[in-house]
Design a protein around this motif. Structure first.
Motif, PDB file in Angstrom:
ATOM      1  N   ASP A 218      23.277  55.810 136.321  1.00 45.39           N
ATOM      2  CA  ASP A 218      22.189  55.881 137.296  1.00 45.39           C
ATOM      3  C   ASP A 218      21.630  54.495 137.613  1.00 45.39           C
ATOM      4  O   ASP A 218      20.783  54.343 138.496  1.00 45.39           O
ATOM      5  N   LEU A 221      23.691  50.744 141.387  1.00 46.11           N
ATOM      6  CA  LEU A 221      23.056  51.001 142.672  1.00 46.11           C
ATOM      7  C   LEU A 221      23.991  50.667 143.830  1.00 46.11           C
ATOM      8  O   LEU A 221      24.515  49.556 143.920  1.00 46.11           O
ATOM      9  N   GLU A 222      24.183  51.628 144.721  1.00 43.80           N
ATOM     10  CA  GLU A 222      24.957  51.389 145.943  1.00 43.80           C
ATOM     11  C   GLU A 222      24.134  50.507 146.886  1.00 43.80           C
ATOM     12  O   GLU A 222      22.925  50.702 147.034  1.00 43.80           O
ATOM     13  N   ASP A 223      24.810  49.559 147.542  1.00 41.83           N
ATOM     14  CA  ASP A 223      24.084  48.672 148.454  1.00 41.83           C
ATOM     15  C   ASP A 223      24.588  48.727 149.891  1.00 41.83           C
ATOM     16  O   ASP A 223      24.039  48.068 150.777  1.00 41.83           O
ATOM     17  N   ASP A 225      27.049  51.336 152.965  1.00 46.60           N
ATOM     18  CA  ASP A 225      27.695  52.619 153.253  1.00 46.60           C
ATOM     19  C   ASP A 225      29.195  52.417 153.465  1.00 46.60           C
ATOM     20  O   ASP A 225      29.720  51.319 153.265  1.00 46.60           O
ATOM     21  N   GLU A 232      19.329  51.137 152.045  1.00 48.28           N
ATOM     22  CA  GLU A 232      18.164  50.993 151.178  1.00 48.28           C
ATOM     23  C   GLU A 232      18.560  51.301 149.735  1.00 48.28           C
ATOM     24  O   GLU A 232      19.282  52.258 149.467  1.00 48.28           O
ATOM     25  N   LEU A 233      18.058  50.479 148.820  1.00 45.98           N
ATOM     26  CA  LEU A 233      18.384  50.662 147.405  1.00 45.98           C
ATOM     27  C   LEU A 233      17.613  51.847 146.834  1.00 45.98           C
ATOM     28  O   LEU A 233      16.436  52.051 147.147  1.00 45.98           O
ATOM     29  N   SER A 234      18.275  52.632 145.988  1.00 41.85           N
ATOM     30  CA  SER A 234      17.658  53.783 145.349  1.00 41.85           C
ATOM     31  C   SER A 234      17.664  53.558 143.835  1.00 41.85           C
ATOM     32  O   SER A 234      18.725  53.401 143.225  1.00 41.85           O
ATOM     33  N   PHE A 235      16.474  53.558 143.222  1.00 43.39           N
ATOM     34  CA  PHE A 235      16.344  53.165 141.818  1.00 43.39           C
ATOM     35  C   PHE A 235      16.292  54.376 140.888  1.00 43.39           C
ATOM     36  O   PHE A 235      15.843  55.457 141.278  1.00 43.39           O
ATOM     37  N   GLU A 237      14.934  56.570 137.564  1.00 45.70           N
ATOM     38  CA  GLU A 237      13.570  56.836 137.075  1.00 45.70           C
ATOM     39  C   GLU A 237      13.187  55.825 135.999  1.00 45.70           C
ATOM     40  O   GLU A 237      12.064  55.318 135.982  1.00 45.70           O
ATOM     41  N   THR A 257      12.158  43.930 147.014  1.00 48.89           N
ATOM     42  CA  THR A 257      11.881  45.363 146.856  1.00 48.89           C
ATOM     43  C   THR A 257      11.134  45.627 145.556  1.00 48.89           C
ATOM     44  O   THR A 257      10.193  46.434 145.513  1.00 48.89           O
TER      45      THR A 257
END
Length: 336
Positions: A218, A221-223, A225, A232-235, A237, A257
């Motif tokens: 998890d 992080l994909e950066d 497409d 947008e980066l998704s972090f 929890e 960010t």
């Protein structure tokens, strides 16, 4: 199965070089009238389709035109590739070679449309800069021109290429974080997007495995497409204490960010980049990163290209250029 006729086929048929065929068909100097006539006649007999170059002038007698092919997604004002293009152009000029840079749009890449400089026989050799679709590459290389890849390679083909030491470089950047006490380290980059990012990701994984550290999926992080556009980066929890980024541009975005999220760099999260591009110094704090020896890469690319133009069978494989760590302010040591 039908095989497309190329300049390389004509060259082998007549016992001359592909460069000679290219010059003859494009009307450039450096070929005798007798040889030029022979090549044009044989090309016509074999049904080879070509377009003579128009409005192309050399800066000196015998200058050779080299096409630099790059995808539009890699070109921006301050990008790493913009610096490479400048360095390549200067080096080629010093060798009496003139660069014709062709920026290929996404639709042309998907539809395997040949670059105009190749379609119109304006160039005698090619530098394939950065990652591009393999079907597109196959279509371009089928023309038989001498070529070399820069900052990318074909994993399943026998090709000449020059790349940075991506795997070992990212290994060193990850090891630097581990030596600073970090055990929960994430990676930012879509590793399936390009060969370079994949190799950097493998270097990151190698350092973790070597030090018996777990990989948190998890925290990968994909950066970008599937089309290569940044997303947008998704972090996760639970935030890692450090991130290894596949390039300085993404590291710059990550730092900003994190600040918006109320995180301090490096006090809360350490960040390292790759390339030592302008983003590394623009970032606050300035980025610790891996500097690529761009000048050495350019020299190797031009050297391999010249030898390939002299000998169509010249093969050196993948040349890996070393780099070094640049320590700045984006990493902080932590206690166990």
């Amino acid at each position: 199965m039908y095989k497309k006729l190329t300049m390389s086929d004509i060259a082998k048929d007549l016992g001359v070089s592909t460069v000679t065929v290219s010059k003859a068909l494009s009307g450039k100097e450096g070929v005798s009238d007798e040889v030029r006539s022979r090549i044009i006649l044989r090309a016509s007999e074999l049904g080879y389709e070509y377009h003579k170059a128009k409005n192309v002038e050399t800066s000196g007698a015998g200058a050779i035109f080299v096409g630099i092919i790059i995808m539009d997604r890699f070109v921006s004002g301050d990008s790493f590739y913009s610096n490479i293009l400048t360095a390549l152009t200067k080096n080629l000029v010093s060798m009496n070679m003139i660069a014709i840079t062709e920026i290929v749009e996404r639709n042309d890449e998907k539809n395997c449309v040949l670059p105009a400089c190749v379609r119109n026989a304006q160039v005698s050799a090619l530098i394939m800069l950065g990652h591009m679709d393999e079907k597109y590459v196959d279509n371009v290389l089928a023309e038989g021109l001498p070529y070399v890849f820069m900052d990318d390679y074909l994993p399943h083909s026998k090709t000449n290429s020059v790349v940075a030491d991506n795997l070992h470089g990212c290994y060193l950047m990850t090891k630097l974080l581990i030596e600073a006490g970090h055990k929960d380290i994430g990676f930012v980059g879509s590793y399936k997007a390009t060969n370079s990012i994949m190799d950097r990701y493998l270097g990151y994984r190698k350092a973790l495995y070597e030090n018996n550290l777990n990989v948190r999926h998890d925290s990968i992080l994909e950066d970008r497409d599937e089309d290569g556009d940044f997303i947008e980066l998704s972090f996760p929890e639970k935030m890692p204490t450090a991130f290894v980024c596949n390039c300085d541009g993404i590291a710059f975005q990550l730092v900003n960010t994190l600040k918006e999220m109320g995180k301090r760099v490096p006090e809360d999260v350490s960040v390292v980049g790759f390339d030592d591009s302008i983003h590394a110094s623009l970032s606050t704090p300035a980025l610790t990163t891996f500097r690529i020896d761009m000048d050495a890469m350019v020299r190797d690319v031009v050297g391999i290209l010249r030898k390939s133009m002299e000998d169509s069978d010249y093969y050196v494989g993948r040349v890996v250029v070393a780099g070094d760590i640049v320590r700045r302010d984006s990493v902080m040591a932590i206690n166990d």
